[in-house]
Design a protein around this motif. Structure first.
Motif, PDB file in Angstrom:
ATOM      1  N   THR A  38       1.346  -1.080   0.168  1.00  0.00           N
ATOM      2  CA  THR A  38      -0.046  -0.077  -0.045  1.00  0.00           C
ATOM      3  C   THR A  38       0.966   1.184  -0.075  1.00  0.00           C
ATOM      4  N   ILE A  41       0.773   4.039  -2.742  1.00  0.00           N
ATOM      5  CA  ILE A  41      -0.082   5.510  -2.807  1.00  0.00           C
ATOM      6  C   ILE A  41       0.822   6.593  -2.874  1.00  0.00           C
ATOM      7  N   TRP A  44       1.156   6.965  -7.348  1.00  0.00           N
ATOM      8  CA  TRP A  44      -0.425   7.785  -7.151  1.00  0.00           C
ATOM      9  C   TRP A  44       0.308   9.123  -6.923  1.00  0.00           C
ATOM     10  N   TYR A 176      -5.141  -2.813   5.571  1.00  0.00           N
ATOM     11  CA  TYR A 176      -4.328  -2.131   4.460  1.00  0.00           C
ATOM     12  C   TYR A 176      -2.839  -2.147   5.420  1.00  0.00           C
ATOM     13  N   TRP A 180       1.680  -2.763   4.207  1.00  0.00           N
ATOM     14  CA  TRP A 180       2.681  -1.114   3.877  1.00  0.00           C
ATOM     15  C   TRP A 180       3.248  -1.381   2.741  1.00  0.00           C
ATOM     16  N   ILE A 238      -6.842   6.623  -7.194  1.00  0.00           N
ATOM     17  CA  ILE A 238      -6.149   6.495  -5.376  1.00  0.00           C
ATOM     18  C   ILE A 238      -6.799   6.094  -4.618  1.00  0.00           C
ATOM     19  N   THR A 241      -7.798   1.970  -5.793  1.00  0.00           N
ATOM     20  CA  THR A 241      -7.320   0.553  -5.369  1.00  0.00           C
ATOM     21  C   THR A 241      -6.566   0.691  -3.687  1.00  0.00           C
ATOM     22  N   ASN A 242      -6.940   1.533  -3.671  1.00  0.00           N
ATOM     23  CA  ASN A 242      -6.138   2.238  -1.761  1.00  0.00           C
ATOM     24  C   ASN A 242      -7.332   1.761  -0.904  1.00  0.00           C
ATOM     25  N   SER A 245      -7.580  -2.280  -0.827  1.00  0.00           N
ATOM     26  CA  SER A 245      -5.913  -3.353  -0.106  1.00  0.00           C
ATOM     27  C   SER A 245      -6.685  -3.477   1.049  1.00  0.00           C
TER      28      SER A 245
END
Length: 439
Positions: A38, A41, A44, A176, A180, A238, A241-242, A245
């Motif tokens: 993650t 991000i 992104w 999440y 990471w 963003i 896709t986050n 997770s």
């Protein structure tokens, strides 16, 4: 030319820009980003900044340019006819490669929908089958292609936007956080690893200026719409896709060929997940149908001015370059066979990296061409500085994305580009004969 009363407003153009970008580029990304964790991000955010700079600069290119041919026409301001050619050539190659990646996405979601585990050979055969079905369906011309694409694109938009908004009710912060940085990578390594994948989702942002003649007050509204559409896509990308997770364990995402279907199955029931898989499979096929038509027209327009062999100029009564499409279908078949991998994800990753590399060449050329364009347009000093600084940010990001795509992709991309200059030599006598004689 559109009549004033029929022209689009800034909101309509912004929505149209976002919808055009929200194709099939995102649907396999959660699987790739799971390799990084993650922490992706951060990639992104970097890509969003770079893409917004590119989008703004392209909107200015579209306003200042008096030449046809999109990015090729832009490049000609700084690099002449050979710049026009190499821009069109690398863009056309990137589309061919991207089409295979889209076909692989369709096969991945389709195989999960039918519950079939494909061998590498089976996946390759299915990919080639999708390529040829979408090629043959374009033989009837643009009308059918446009109708199908305008419907199927919602098979991606609705699930992705829906997940971005409602997925947070199923989001688990602990899941999440645990994903990471699973590989304990450094900050720079983690960001660089996923840059090419995040940029993949934004490819096509340069096409947003194509509707300039159909817009009210284009000098003001086109930059706003291009920037706003790209920003809207960045937010959706963003978020989606986050949030995924925090719904699906990282290990499950890593091994999935239909990550959004898996997310909806986790949120609701396996049946809902199957429906999403089917929608996204159809969306991929519809998107590929449109891109097959686009790449056929790109090769035709380049052939019309002597850059590509004349075989690509031939059209049927339906104004479809059927012979050229057949040739391109054969080329895509060979590329699919050459890039066959033990898994669909590996093949997808390799193709995306190469597609990004070749697509960035015309981006870099267009950013450089914005400088002479502005001088010819006689813009004010303050506007010149703003546009030049934005183009510089887009250029720096483009070079970073080239570096981050990896040594193998850079090598193949460089060889492809160098081959283009050799290809240009075949046609230079036709293009520059008069100039050469005068010299």
């Amino acid at each position: 030319m559109s009549q004033p009363g029929n022209k689009m407003g800034v909101l309509q153009l912004t929505v149209l820009t976002a919808v055009n970008m929200m194709g099939s580029g995102i649907i396999m990304l959660p699987t790739k980003l799971a390799e990084v964790g993650t922490i992706s991000i951060l990639s992104w955010l970097v890509t969003a900044l770079g893409s917004l700079a590119l989008a703004y600069a392209f909107s200015k290119c579209g306003l200042f340019s008096q030449k046809s041919g999109g990015m090729g026409g832009y490049a000609e301001y700084a690099f002449g006819q050979s710049g026009n050619f190499i821009s069109n050539y690398t863009y056309a190659i990137s589309l061919l490669i991207a089409n295979i990646a889209i076909a692989i996405s369709a096969v991945g979601y389709g195989s999960d929908f039918f519950g079939v585990v494909l061998s590498p050979v089976g996946a390759c055969v299915a990919t080639i089958g999708v390529i040829w079905v979408t090629t043959i369906c374009n033989f009837g011309g643009a009308k059918i292609t446009g109708r199908i694409g305008s419907v199927t694109v919602w098979g991606v938009i609705i699930p992705v936007v829906g997940l971005s908004i409602f997925g947070w009710f199923w989001f688990k912060p602990s899941l999440y956080i645990s994903a990471w940085n699973p590989n304990h990578s450094s900050f720079f390594s983690a960001v660089s690893t996923s840059i090419s994948m995040t940029l993949w989702a934004f490819l096509g942002l340069e096409s947003a200026c194509a509707n300039m003649d159909a817009v009210e007050n284009p000098q003001k509204n086109v930059p706003i719409a291009v920037f706003g559409g790209t920003l809207a896509c960045a937010v959706i990308y963003i978020l989606s896709t986050n949030v995924i997770s925090g719904i699906v364990p990282n290990a499950d995402l890593l091994n999935s060929t239909a990550p959004f279907g898996l997310a909806y199955a986790s949120m609701f029931t396996p049946f809902v997940g199957k429906v999403v898989m089917l929608l996204m499979t159809l969306a991929c096929i519809g998107s590929l149908l449109g891109w097959q038509f686009t790449v056929g027209r790109v090769f035709k327009s380049s052939a019309d001015i002597g850059y590509f062999p004349r075989i690509f100029s031939r059209v049927t009564k339906a104004d479809a370059p059927v012979v050229g499409m057949i040739v391109l279908g054969i080329i895509q078949t060979l590329l699919a066979l050459m890039t066959i991998s033990p898994s669909l994800n590996k093949q997808f990753n390799s193709l995306v990296n190469l597609a990004v590399i070749t697509n960035l060449i015309p981006y870099v050329l267009s950013m450089a061409a914005l400088i002479p364009m502005q001088r010819l347009a006689g813009v004010t000093k303050s506007q010149f500085r703003i546009n030049a600084c934005t183009a510089l940010i887009g250029t720096v990001y483009s070079f970073y994305a080239l570096y981050a795509s990896g040594e193998e992709a850079m090598m193949l991309g460089a060889l492809t580009t160098f081959a283009g200059w050799s290809f240009w030599g075949i046609f230079i006598d036709k293009q520059d004969k008069h100039t050469v004689i005068n010299k």
